[in-house]
Design a protein around this motif. Structure first.
Motif, PDB file in Angstrom:
ATOM      1  N   ALA A 184      -5.025  -4.951   8.946  1.00 32.66           N
ATOM      2  CA  ALA A 184      -4.359  -5.059   7.996  1.00 32.66           C
ATOM      3  C   ALA A 184      -5.526  -6.571   7.665  1.00 32.66           C
ATOM      4  CB  ALA A 184      -3.361  -6.313   8.588  1.00 32.66           C
ATOM      5  N   CYS A 185      -5.050  -7.366   6.322  1.00 34.25           N
ATOM      6  CA  CYS A 185      -6.177  -8.742   6.315  1.00 34.25           C
ATOM      7  C   CYS A 185      -5.710  -9.617   6.622  1.00 34.25           C
ATOM      8  CB  CYS A 185      -6.539  -8.706   4.656  1.00 34.25           C
ATOM      9  SG  CYS A 185      -5.094  -9.625   4.154  1.00 34.25           S
ATOM     10  N   GLN A 186      -6.558 -10.321   6.402  1.00 38.09           N
ATOM     11  CA  GLN A 186      -5.980 -11.620   7.417  1.00 38.09           C
ATOM     12  C   GLN A 186      -4.510 -11.991   7.387  1.00 38.09           C
ATOM     13  OE1 GLN A 186      -9.330 -14.526   7.210  1.00 38.09           O
ATOM     14  NE2 GLN A 186      -7.640 -16.068   9.136  1.00 38.09           N
ATOM     15  N   LEU A 187      -4.769 -11.970   6.087  1.00 41.08           N
ATOM     16  CA  LEU A 187      -3.354 -12.826   5.414  1.00 41.08           C
ATOM     17  C   LEU A 187      -1.997 -11.747   6.036  1.00 41.08           C
ATOM     18  CD1 LEU A 187      -3.657 -12.818   1.688  1.00 41.08           C
ATOM     19  CD2 LEU A 187      -3.594 -14.496   3.252  1.00 41.08           C
ATOM     20  N   GLY A 188      -1.937 -10.551   5.910  1.00 42.93           N
ATOM     21  CA  GLY A 188      -1.258  -9.941   6.651  1.00 42.93           C
ATOM     22  C   GLY A 188      -1.013 -10.268   8.287  1.00 42.93           C
ATOM     23  N   ALA A 212      -6.421 -12.791  -3.070  1.00 44.06           N
ATOM     24  CA  ALA A 212      -4.783 -12.518  -3.011  1.00 44.06           C
ATOM     25  C   ALA A 212      -4.112 -11.702  -2.728  1.00 44.06           C
ATOM     26  CB  ALA A 212      -4.320 -12.947  -5.188  1.00 44.06           C
ATOM     27  N   HIS A 213      -4.736 -10.318  -3.207  1.00 40.95           N
ATOM     28  CA  HIS A 213      -4.863  -8.835  -1.736  1.00 40.95           C
ATOM     29  C   HIS A 213      -5.411  -8.516  -1.741  1.00 40.95           C
ATOM     30  CE1 HIS A 213      -2.176 -10.584  -6.066  1.00 40.95           C
ATOM     31  NE2 HIS A 213      -1.526  -8.922  -5.662  1.00 40.95           N
ATOM     32  N   PRO A 214      -6.012  -9.249  -0.680  1.00 38.38           N
ATOM     33  CA  PRO A 214      -7.242  -8.823  -0.183  1.00 38.38           C
ATOM     34  C   PRO A 214      -7.977  -7.030   0.134  1.00 38.38           C
ATOM     35  CG  PRO A 214      -6.568 -10.546   0.802  1.00 38.38           C
ATOM     36  CD  PRO A 214      -6.055  -9.948   0.335  1.00 38.38           C
ATOM     37  N   VAL A 260       3.908  -1.217   7.587  1.00 41.51           N
ATOM     38  CA  VAL A 260       3.625  -1.287   6.601  1.00 41.51           C
ATOM     39  C   VAL A 260       3.682  -3.049   6.701  1.00 41.51           C
ATOM     40  CG1 VAL A 260       4.177  -1.293   3.710  1.00 41.51           C
ATOM     41  CG2 VAL A 260       5.106   0.445   5.679  1.00 41.51           C
ATOM     42  N   CYS A 261       2.531  -3.582   5.580  1.00 43.57           N
ATOM     43  CA  CYS A 261       2.737  -5.011   6.171  1.00 43.57           C
ATOM     44  C   CYS A 261       3.244  -5.737   4.285  1.00 43.57           C
ATOM     45  CB  CYS A 261       1.224  -5.270   5.805  1.00 43.57           C
ATOM     46  SG  CYS A 261       1.001  -7.016   5.245  1.00 43.57           S
ATOM     47  N   PRO A 262       4.143  -6.886   5.437  1.00 49.61           N
ATOM     48  CA  PRO A 262       5.058  -7.284   4.565  1.00 49.61           C
ATOM     49  C   PRO A 262       4.640  -8.636   3.639  1.00 49.61           C
ATOM     50  CG  PRO A 262       5.999  -7.169   6.834  1.00 49.61           C
ATOM     51  CD  PRO A 262       4.519  -6.682   6.957  1.00 49.61           C
ATOM     52  N   PHE A 263       3.190  -8.444   3.341  1.00 51.69           N
ATOM     53  CA  PHE A 263       3.054 -10.177   2.625  1.00 51.69           C
ATOM     54  C   PHE A 263       2.815 -10.005   1.317  1.00 51.69           C
ATOM     55  CE2 PHE A 263       0.163 -12.751   1.882  1.00 51.69           C
ATOM     56  CZ  PHE A 263       0.544 -14.027   2.480  1.00 51.69           C
ATOM     57  N   CYS A 264       1.923  -8.832   0.534  1.00 51.19           N
ATOM     58  CA  CYS A 264       1.118  -9.329  -0.587  1.00 51.19           C
ATOM     59  C   CYS A 264       2.201  -7.635  -1.011  1.00 51.19           C
ATOM     60  CB  CYS A 264       0.480  -9.293  -1.366  1.00 51.19           C
ATOM     61  SG  CYS A 264      -1.037  -7.964  -1.331  1.00 51.19           S
ATOM     62  N   GLY A 265       2.265  -8.011  -2.769  1.00 51.27           N
ATOM     63  CA  GLY A 265       2.669  -6.460  -3.475  1.00 51.27           C
ATOM     64  C   GLY A 265       2.050  -5.489  -3.475  1.00 51.27           C
ATOM     65  N   SER A 266       0.414  -5.446  -2.661  1.00 51.62           N
ATOM     66  CA  SER A 266       0.301  -3.992  -2.578  1.00 51.62           C
ATOM     67  C   SER A 266       0.965  -3.210  -1.088  1.00 51.62           C
ATOM     68  CB  SER A 266      -1.245  -3.918  -1.648  1.00 51.62           C
ATOM     69  OG  SER A 266      -1.672  -5.094  -2.886  1.00 51.62           O
ATOM     70  N   LEU A 267       1.598  -4.151  -0.614  1.00 53.50           N
ATOM     71  CA  LEU A 267       2.437  -2.956   0.568  1.00 53.50           C
ATOM     72  C   LEU A 267       1.607  -2.211   1.458  1.00 53.50           C
ATOM     73  CD1 LEU A 267       6.078  -2.530  -1.112  1.00 53.50           C
ATOM     74  CD2 LEU A 267       4.838  -4.397   0.720  1.00 53.50           C
ATOM     75  N   CYS A 268       0.247  -2.313   1.854  1.00 52.59           N
ATOM     76  CA  CYS A 268      -0.301  -1.236   2.404  1.00 52.59           C
ATOM     77  C   CYS A 268       0.155  -1.120   3.809  1.00 52.59           C
ATOM     78  CB  CYS A 268      -1.762  -2.213   3.764  1.00 52.59           C
ATOM     79  SG  CYS A 268      -2.972  -2.961   1.693  1.00 52.59           S
ATOM     80  N   ASP A 269       0.228   0.541   4.107  1.00 57.55           N
ATOM     81  CA  ASP A 269       1.182   1.137   4.541  1.00 57.55           C
ATOM     82  C   ASP A 269       0.111   1.971   5.744  1.00 57.55           C
ATOM     83  OD1 ASP A 269      -0.301   3.195   3.576  1.00 57.55           O
ATOM     84  OD2 ASP A 269       1.811   4.000   2.537  1.00 57.55           O
ATOM     85  N   ASP A 270      -0.487   1.573   6.436  1.00 58.71           N
ATOM     86  CA  ASP A 270      -1.741   2.341   7.672  1.00 58.71           C
ATOM     87  C   ASP A 270      -2.266   0.756   8.675  1.00 58.71           C
ATOM     88  OD1 ASP A 270      -3.373   0.752   5.513  1.00 58.71           O
ATOM     89  OD2 ASP A 270      -5.124   1.926   5.899  1.00 58.71           O
ATOM     90  N   ILE A 271      -1.038  -0.166   8.795  1.00 59.26           N
ATOM     91  CA  ILE A 271      -1.481  -0.882   9.684  1.00 59.26           C
ATOM     92  C   ILE A 271      -0.928  -0.378  11.167  1.00 59.26           C
ATOM     93  CG2 ILE A 271      -0.938  -3.233  10.243  1.00 59.26           C
ATOM     94  CD1 ILE A 271      -2.351  -3.108   7.447  1.00 59.26           C
ATOM     95  N   GLU A 272      -2.087  -0.748  12.238  1.00 59.83           N
ATOM     96  CA  GLU A 272      -1.509  -0.566  13.877  1.00 59.83           C
ATOM     97  C   GLU A 272      -1.012  -1.084  14.230  1.00 59.83           C
ATOM     98  OE1 GLU A 272      -3.608   3.242  14.805  1.00 59.83           O
ATOM     99  OE2 GLU A 272      -4.093   2.389  16.140  1.00 59.83           O
TER     100      GLU A 272
END
Ligand code: SF4
Length: 447
Positions: free
Chosen positions: A37-41, A159-161, A11-23
């Motif tokens: 992940a996007c560049q921010l994450g 902001a939430h790429p 789970v990406c701990p950067f923005c409120g989208s909390l994308c949970d498919d990161i490898e």
């Protein structure tokens, strides 16, 4: 021999989208690659190389930082809190729910104010939601069902790429098999943002005229005829077209950001947006969702609400929770020079606050928990290095739609560095011990 490991469903701990498919691809406990992940994450997960990592607790003695153990630093922090009469606990947007819970428990014990990021960002949205209520749904429902996405005062492309590619615009959904071909995206903003460039319709409104625009749109949705040619710089026909588009959607959603909540009108703008969506539900299914920034600001709001009954700006100064945004929010308390000590967790208010607030931060003792050196740690009296939540320690975070998601620990933090939760617990233990000792030393009262 180097050992390679692939960790999936991170789970990406950067923005409120909390994308949970990161490898994440690891080699000998070092992150080699971050996929999806996007560049921010990706930058957050890999570690921000532009900021100095803190690895040892620090105590400021005669304007110089001196390295200390966690026990020594906790004792110093406990002494500051024992002497304080008006302490404030603040931050929490980028840490996990156990740290929220522990900090609230401790703030109550100390008799402090507990506040977090909404008091400087989505506070107006929270106030409006308390007045009007919110027709909310999950991002999963939006992905599977929505055919109309409206963004107002927000620019997710920057902001939430991955918001548009994961949840709203581009993904194929259960009832939206053709993905973006079956969806219409409308962006309402004061300038042509990156999000506006990929939208089907862009409506440019004049700055600080959101309330008028939304009220006019609401009137048209309710069957009224506008008697003026333009509202907030938008021609009447465009407002009528948008009202029709919204009423005819099968499953619509309105996302709003600080471009709505933090401009002139504040919570009244959000009030108008929430009321518009309520009206639209007379015709179709329509939902509304604030775009939350830090990855667990929604979590902090949930935890303080289930403990105290209030969402932010909570005072325990009298020993029980009182709620009054403005009176008990960070900016008010600091600019009126009321606070006499502060505990800052996972936040950098010194780097982001108005001048009077910064000046008061420089006057009072600060206890700061942060993985990195920041302007706030530089002003601190005691600094605790901590692990990065969601990368070096696990926990629970709440996505912007209030869905709790378990964060994964991907790698170990720097040797000996503790979590926010463990540091808060340590300070609380020292505080109790010192308080007990002080009580024993105090002369007995003669009755
Ligand atoms: S959109 Fe947000 S949560 Fe998703 S990868 Fe980017 S920064 Fe992380």
């Amino acid at each position: 021999m180097s050992k390679k490991k692939i960790i999936s469903d991170v789970v990406c701990p950067f923005c409120g989208s909390l994308c949970d498919d990161i490898e994440v691809i690891m080699e000998n406990d070092t992150i080699k690659e971050v996929k999806n992940a996007c560049q921010l994450g990706a930058t957050k997960i890999r570690g921000n190389r532009n900021s100095k990592r803190l690895t040892k607790p620090l105590i400021k003695i005669k304007e110089e930082f001196v390295e200390a153990t966690y026990d020594e630093a906790a004792e110093q922090a406990a002494k500051i809190l024992l002497e304080a009469e008006f302490p404030i606990f603040y931050g929490f947007g980028s840490t996990e729910a156990n740290a929220h819970r522990e900090s609230i428990k401790f703030a109550e014990e100390v008799g402090a104010i507990w506040d977090h990021c909404p008091s400087v960002c989505h506070g107006p949205s929270v106030l409006a939601i308390q007045e009007i209520g919110i027709a909310g749904c999950t991002l999963g429902e939006i992905r599977n069902r929505s055919d109309l996405i409206v963004y107002i005062g927000t620019n997710p492309m920057e902001a939430h790429p991955r918001h548009m590619s994961r949840y709203t615009t581009f993904p194929r959904g259960f009832f939206r098999e053709k993905g973006f071909q079956e969806r219409t995206v409308v962006v309402i903003d004061i300038r042509k943002t990156e999000t506006a460039k990929v939208a089907n319709h862009y409506i440019q409104i004049q700055p600080n005229r959101d309330f008028e625009f939304l009220s006019a749109l609401r009137a048209v949705v309710r069957g009224q005829t506008l008697k003026v040619e333009t509202v907030a710089g938008v021609p009447r026909e465009k407002i009528e077209e948008l009202a029709e588009l919204m009423k005819n959607a099968k499953h619509g959603v309105l996302f709003f950001g600080l471009g709505l909540a933090s401009t002139k009108g504040n919570h009244r703008n959000v009030d108008a947006a929430l009321s518009l969506v309520r009206d639209l539900n007379d015709y179709t299914k329509f939902y509304v969702q604030p775009m939350r920034g830090h990855f667990n600001v929604t979590g902090a709001q949930n935890v303080i609400t289930w403990i105290s009954g209030y969402p932010f700006a909570v005072s325990y100064l009298k020993g029980y929770p009182q709620y009054n945004p403005g009176e008990f929010s960070l900016t008010g308390v600091m600019s009126r020079q009321e606070a006499d000590a502060a505990v800052i967790v996972a936040s950098d208010p010194v780097g982001n606050s108005p001048k009077q607030v910064m000046e008061h931060f420089a006057r009072i003792p600060l206890i700061v928990l942060d993985p990195y050196e920041t302007p706030t740690t530089q002003l601190a009296s005691v600094v605790f290095p901590v692990t990065i939540s969601g990368v070096e320690s696990d926990g629970t975070a709440y996505r912007m739609d209030h869905v709790p998601i378990r964060l994964r620990k991907i790698k170990k933090g720097p040797k000996g560095v503790l979590t926010d939760y463990a540091v808060l617990k340590k300070i609380a233990q020292k505080y109790r011990k010192l308080k007990k000792e002080n009580r024993k030393k105090a002369p007995k009262k003669e009755w």
